[in-house]
Design a protein around this motif. Sequence first.
Motif, PDB file in Angstrom:
ATOM      1  N   THR A 108       8.451 -13.800 -24.302  1.00  0.00           N
ATOM      2  CA  THR A 108       7.938 -15.152 -24.053  1.00  0.00           C
ATOM      3  C   THR A 108       7.224 -15.679 -25.305  1.00  0.00           C
ATOM      4  OG1 THR A 108       7.563 -14.384 -21.796  1.00  0.00           O
ATOM      5  CG2 THR A 108       6.632 -16.522 -22.382  1.00  0.00           C
ATOM      6  N   ASP A 129      -4.103 -17.327 -18.469  1.00  0.00           N
ATOM      7  CA  ASP A 129      -4.199 -18.084 -17.211  1.00  0.00           C
ATOM      8  C   ASP A 129      -4.467 -17.174 -16.013  1.00  0.00           C
ATOM      9  OD1 ASP A 129      -1.525 -17.265 -18.114  1.00  0.00           O
ATOM     10  OD2 ASP A 129      -0.866 -17.945 -16.134  1.00  0.00           O
ATOM     11  N   LEU A 130      -4.339 -15.875 -16.178  1.00  0.00           N
ATOM     12  CA  LEU A 130      -4.542 -14.957 -15.045  1.00  0.00           C
ATOM     13  C   LEU A 130      -5.980 -14.445 -14.995  1.00  0.00           C
ATOM     14  CD1 LEU A 130      -1.305 -12.743 -15.232  1.00  0.00           C
ATOM     15  CD2 LEU A 130      -1.681 -14.836 -13.921  1.00  0.00           C
ATOM     16  N   LYS A 149       3.731  -3.042 -24.760  1.00  0.00           N
ATOM     17  CA  LYS A 149       4.524  -2.347 -23.736  1.00  0.00           C
ATOM     18  C   LYS A 149       5.343  -3.377 -22.934  1.00  0.00           C
ATOM     19  CE  LYS A 149       0.933  -2.473 -20.314  1.00  0.00           C
ATOM     20  NZ  LYS A 149      -0.014  -1.785 -19.477  1.00  0.00           N
ATOM     21  N   PRO A 150       6.279  -2.930 -22.173  1.00  0.00           N
ATOM     22  CA  PRO A 150       7.121  -3.869 -21.423  1.00  0.00           C
ATOM     23  C   PRO A 150       6.313  -4.807 -20.536  1.00  0.00           C
ATOM     24  CG  PRO A 150       8.034  -1.663 -21.313  1.00  0.00           C
ATOM     25  CD  PRO A 150       6.708  -1.540 -21.999  1.00  0.00           C
ATOM     26  N   ASN A 151       6.786  -6.028 -20.445  1.00  0.00           N
ATOM     27  CA  ASN A 151       6.227  -7.032 -19.530  1.00  0.00           C
ATOM     28  C   ASN A 151       4.926  -7.697 -19.931  1.00  0.00           C
ATOM     29  OD1 ASN A 151       7.898  -7.765 -17.425  1.00  0.00           O
ATOM     30  ND2 ASN A 151       7.698  -5.708 -16.546  1.00  0.00           N
ATOM     31  N   VAL A 152       4.448  -7.417 -21.136  1.00  0.00           N
ATOM     32  CA  VAL A 152       3.190  -8.063 -21.555  1.00  0.00           C
ATOM     33  C   VAL A 152       3.448  -9.501 -22.022  1.00  0.00           C
ATOM     34  CG1 VAL A 152       1.919  -5.972 -22.135  1.00  0.00           C
ATOM     35  CG2 VAL A 152       3.410  -7.034 -23.854  1.00  0.00           C
ATOM     36  N   GLY A 153       4.724  -9.814 -22.321  1.00  0.00           N
ATOM     37  CA  GLY A 153       5.059 -11.191 -22.705  1.00  0.00           C
ATOM     38  C   GLY A 153       5.565 -11.325 -24.127  1.00  0.00           C
ATOM     39  N   SER A 168      -1.831 -18.187 -23.846  1.00  0.00           N
ATOM     40  CA  SER A 168      -0.855 -18.029 -22.787  1.00  0.00           C
ATOM     41  C   SER A 168       0.505 -18.354 -23.376  1.00  0.00           C
ATOM     42  CB  SER A 168      -1.172 -18.966 -21.611  1.00  0.00           C
ATOM     43  OG  SER A 168      -0.025 -19.060 -20.795  1.00  0.00           O
ATOM     44  N   GLY A 192       3.187 -18.214 -21.909  1.00  0.00           N
ATOM     45  CA  GLY A 192       3.945 -18.952 -20.901  1.00  0.00           C
ATOM     46  C   GLY A 192       3.762 -20.453 -21.038  1.00  0.00           C
ATOM     47  N   LYS A 227      -1.424 -14.128 -21.388  1.00  0.00           N
ATOM     48  CA  LYS A 227      -1.604 -14.468 -19.958  1.00  0.00           C
ATOM     49  C   LYS A 227      -3.059 -14.835 -19.682  1.00  0.00           C
ATOM     50  CE  LYS A 227       2.195 -11.322 -18.808  1.00  0.00           C
ATOM     51  NZ  LYS A 227       2.836 -10.471 -17.831  1.00  0.00           N
TER      52      LYS A 227
HETATM   53  P1  GDP Z   1       8.195  -8.498 -22.552  1.00  0.00           P
HETATM   54  O1  GDP Z   1       8.776  -7.406 -21.750  1.00  0.00           O
HETATM   55  O2  GDP Z   1       6.962  -8.023 -23.235  1.00  0.00           O
HETATM   56  O3  GDP Z   1       9.141  -9.138 -23.480  1.00  0.00           O
HETATM   57  O4  GDP Z   1       7.664  -9.618 -21.530  1.00  0.00           O
HETATM   58  P2  GDP Z   1       8.335 -10.980 -21.081  1.00  0.00           P
HETATM   59  O5  GDP Z   1       8.196 -11.996 -22.160  1.00  0.00           O
HETATM   60  O6  GDP Z   1       9.674 -10.715 -20.569  1.00  0.00           O
HETATM   61  O7  GDP Z   1       7.371 -11.418 -19.926  1.00  0.00           O
HETATM   62  C1  GDP Z   1       7.139 -10.610 -18.805  1.00  0.00           C
HETATM   63  C2  GDP Z   1       6.667 -11.477 -17.651  1.00  0.00           C
HETATM   64  O8  GDP Z   1       5.412 -12.064 -17.959  1.00  0.00           O
HETATM   65  C3  GDP Z   1       7.604 -12.640 -17.363  1.00  0.00           C
HETATM   66  O9  GDP Z   1       7.737 -12.775 -15.976  1.00  0.00           O
HETATM   67  C4  GDP Z   1       6.894 -13.829 -17.967  1.00  0.00           C
HETATM   68  O10 GDP Z   1       7.212 -15.033 -17.309  1.00  0.00           O
HETATM   69  C5  GDP Z   1       5.450 -13.473 -17.759  1.00  0.00           C
HETATM   70  N1  GDP Z   1       4.571 -14.139 -18.725  1.00  0.00           N
HETATM   71  C6  GDP Z   1       4.716 -14.238 -20.042  1.00  0.00           C
HETATM   72  N2  GDP Z   1       3.707 -14.952 -20.603  1.00  0.00           N
HETATM   73  C7  GDP Z   1       2.904 -15.336 -19.582  1.00  0.00           C
HETATM   74  C8  GDP Z   1       1.673 -16.078 -19.494  1.00  0.00           C
HETATM   75  O11 GDP Z   1       1.124 -16.579 -20.483  1.00  0.00           O
HETATM   76  N3  GDP Z   1       1.124 -16.217 -18.265  1.00  0.00           N
HETATM   77  C9  GDP Z   1       1.692 -15.688 -17.164  1.00  0.00           C
HETATM   78  N4  GDP Z   1       1.089 -15.878 -15.996  1.00  0.00           N
HETATM   79  N5  GDP Z   1       2.843 -14.994 -17.193  1.00  0.00           N
HETATM   80  C10 GDP Z   1       3.446 -14.809 -18.387  1.00  0.00           C
END
Ligand code: GDP
Length: 454
Positions: free
Chosen positions: A234, A336-337, A227-231, A357, A359, A334
């Motif tokens: 990234t 690290d959270l 889903k959106p924002n899961v990474g 992670s 990130g 993530k």
């Molecule tokens: P998408 O919508 O699934 O493509 O998600 P994004 O890649 O755009 O990431 C959404 C948010 O999660 C961004 O603000 C990223 O910086 C953050 N994010 C991605 N990976 C990590 C991680 O490993 N750790 C943390 N703390 N944040 C992350």
Amino acid sequence: MSTIAAISTPHAAGGISVIRISGENALTVAEKVFFPSSKNKRPSEMNGYTCAYGNICDGDTVLDDGILTVFRAPNSYTGEDVAEISCHGGIFITEQILRLILSEGAEPAEAGEFTKRAFLNGKMSLTQAEGVMDIISAGGKAELCCASALKEGALFRRIKTVSDRVLRLLGSLAAWVDYPEDDIPAVTNEEINDTLCYANKQLDELLSSYDSGKILRKGIDTVIVGKPNVGKSTLMNLLSGCERSIVTEIAGTTRDIVEESVRLGDIVLRLSDTAGIHFTNDIVENEGVKLAKKKLGTAEMILAVFDLGAEISEEDISIAESCKGKNAIAVLNKSDLDQKFDFQSISDNFKECVILSAGSGEGAEKLAEAVEKIYKLGDIVPDAGMIVNERQRACAEKAKNSFSEAICALASGATFDAVNILIDEGENFLLELTGERASEAVVNEVFSRFCVGK
Ligand code: GDP
């Protein structure tokens, strides 16, 4: 056989081009166009593995200067006399020299004809010739490794060991069937059964490594869902960053597909749907799930991304359920959270799970290990011989079926005559695989896929 010639280097401007001439008259044709600067050297009298510098001339006109390399039969690529002229690598000049050579009596070589002659002259088996083609088209380390093993004869030797043993059995059976009254030791059912079971075990191993081998060579069609924002983006960036991502354009019949490949250790992940790569965060929740599900249906492998820092949602559960029974890896992102995500409740839907992670990149190396586990890539040893194309696979499959039928026939009390026919049929498929007894149509089909000049 006629004397043939073609440009063996790509049809593009470069440092040098090589024009290859092969056949009985290769050196006399070369002598008509190539004039060594050392006046006492004559191409038709040069020894194999020697070179001469000189001019390439059309009558009194010097077209270019270059190097002539001579190979003498049978010590050449084709097994025939071969002359190779290296000239300056312009498209126009190279074509002019080829035209001159053709006007002096050589015929234009067909696609793959040099390698076909090498095969016909016993310089290599059919599978080795296929290895040559695969080396040319190899796009990565794993693919090249499989192609080299094929060219070195790994598959040929493995099949040959099986076919030789079957051939010995056929010999004994023929003697027994033809001269029953002579003092020939009887062939026992057990002997026949043992040989056929051995052959089928070898063929089974080869066939079962075909799919994983294909993945090693060609990469895995992969989608990243979540889903959106899961990474997801990234993660995508992380994968691309490990090694610069390669973008290839494949001209399709109906539309052009842009394929993005990322390397993960020795494995290539092909992320072929660009719409799936450039995720946007503005997809409304239902749309996101719908899109993900559609992509899930066609991919070979799924990377389902979840956010460890968030509570599990209906959408996560729905995505997880769509992964059931597929080659799916749960990527718990993530790390690290603080961990709020309840993975246990959905873990049954996945073959592997990786905590990382995206990130920071921490834990990313575990992703390659998970892929290798799913596809059992660790078990693949190219040097042991592998089936690498559909032609080889079909021959192995048909040989196995014939041997299986022979085993059944034997068990149900069929005569040795009948069993013999089935074993012979299976043996023929093995010989077709190696090319020892392939029809002209099969041989032509294999070489038609080569490029001109090879
Ligand atoms: P998408 O919508 O699934 O493509 O998600 P994004 O890649 O755009 O990431 C959404 C948010 O999660 C961004 O603000 C990223 O910086 C953050 N994010 C991605 N990976 C990590 C991680 O490993 N750790 C943390 N703390 N944040 C992350």
